[in-house]
Design a protein around this motif. Sequence first.
Motif, short mmCIF file in Angstrom:
data_model
loop_
_atom_site.label_atom_id
_atom_site.label_comp_id
_atom_site.label_asym_id
_atom_site.label_seq_id
_atom_site.Cartn_x
_atom_site.Cartn_y
_atom_site.Cartn_z
N ASP A 13 3.14 -13.71 2.67
CA ASP A 13 2.56 -13.57 1.34
C ASP A 13 1.88 -12.21 1.26
O ASP A 13 0.94 -11.94 2.01
CB ASP A 13 1.52 -14.67 1.07
CG ASP A 13 2.16 -16.04 0.91
OD1 ASP A 13 3.23 -16.11 0.27
OD2 ASP A 13 1.59 -17.01 1.43
N ASN A 16 -1.86 -9.72 -3.84
CA ASN A 16 -1.74 -9.26 -5.23
C ASN A 16 -0.29 -9.16 -5.71
O ASN A 16 0.02 -8.36 -6.59
CB ASN A 16 -2.48 -7.93 -5.42
CG ASN A 16 -2.90 -7.71 -6.86
OD1 ASN A 16 -3.01 -8.65 -7.64
ND2 ASN A 16 -3.12 -6.47 -7.21
N HIS A 17 0.60 -9.94 -5.13
CA HIS A 17 1.99 -10.05 -5.59
C HIS A 17 2.16 -11.39 -6.29
O HIS A 17 1.50 -12.37 -5.93
CB HIS A 17 2.97 -9.97 -4.41
CG HIS A 17 3.16 -8.60 -3.86
ND1 HIS A 17 2.12 -7.82 -3.43
CD2 HIS A 17 4.28 -7.88 -3.65
CE1 HIS A 17 2.59 -6.67 -2.99
NE2 HIS A 17 3.90 -6.67 -3.11
N PHE A 18 3.06 -11.46 -7.25
CA PHE A 18 3.32 -12.70 -7.97
C PHE A 18 4.82 -12.78 -8.26
O PHE A 18 5.49 -11.76 -8.43
CB PHE A 18 2.50 -12.77 -9.26
CG PHE A 18 2.61 -11.54 -10.12
CD1 PHE A 18 3.54 -11.48 -11.14
CD2 PHE A 18 1.78 -10.45 -9.90
CE1 PHE A 18 3.65 -10.34 -11.93
CE2 PHE A 18 1.88 -9.30 -10.69
CZ PHE A 18 2.82 -9.24 -11.70
N GLY A 19 5.33 -14.01 -8.25
CA GLY A 19 6.77 -14.19 -8.46
C GLY A 19 7.58 -13.46 -7.42
O GLY A 19 8.63 -12.89 -7.72
N CYS A 20 7.10 -13.47 -6.19
CA CYS A 20 7.72 -12.69 -5.11
C CYS A 20 7.82 -13.54 -3.85
O CYS A 20 6.88 -14.24 -3.48
CB CYS A 20 6.88 -11.45 -4.83
SG CYS A 20 7.49 -10.44 -3.45
N GLY A 47 8.23 -11.17 -12.12
CA GLY A 47 7.45 -10.97 -10.91
C GLY A 47 7.02 -9.52 -10.75
O GLY A 47 7.54 -8.62 -11.39
N ALA A 49 3.67 -6.82 -8.77
CA ALA A 49 2.51 -6.63 -7.92
C ALA A 49 1.57 -5.62 -8.57
O ALA A 49 2.00 -4.76 -9.32
CB ALA A 49 2.93 -6.13 -6.54
N GLU A 95 6.82 -4.14 -11.80
CA GLU A 95 7.21 -5.29 -12.63
C GLU A 95 8.72 -5.42 -12.69
O GLU A 95 9.42 -4.43 -12.94
CB GLU A 95 6.69 -5.10 -14.06
CG GLU A 95 5.21 -5.01 -14.18
CD GLU A 95 4.74 -4.70 -15.60
OE1 GLU A 95 5.59 -4.47 -16.49
OE2 GLU A 95 3.51 -4.69 -15.82
#
Length: 119
Positions: A13, A16-20, A47, A49, A95
């Motif tokens: 993980d 500060n990343h999302f959808g990753c 997704g 960061a 993005e």
Amino acid sequence: MHVKRFQDAQAYDAPNHFGCHGLRLQGFEENGPQNQWIGFSQFLPGGGAGPDSTPFEKVYVVLEGEMTVIIEGQETVLGQYDSCTIPPDEVRTIENRRNDICKMLVVIPYPPAAQPETK
């Protein structure tokens, strides 16, 4: 030579990343690289960061899809096989604005405290 098979890559993980979904291809392992580690990031549509920075440079290589990199309001779209270097302490946002997955390689030097001992 140190070989690591894709099926043996461990998920991680990224802060500060999302959808990753990130996989560590090389690094932080016995007999692995001594100077940097290699991540394989798969970003879902929407997704990304950031915004954030690191105290060391990093390199992004887009393997599939597109990634928009935003630095100081300037947007740059990276397509397949495009790459960029993000200098130390440069604040960036990334993005995936498309409806397909963006697959990227990320090359990052080890933080000083995490460098493996030389064998």
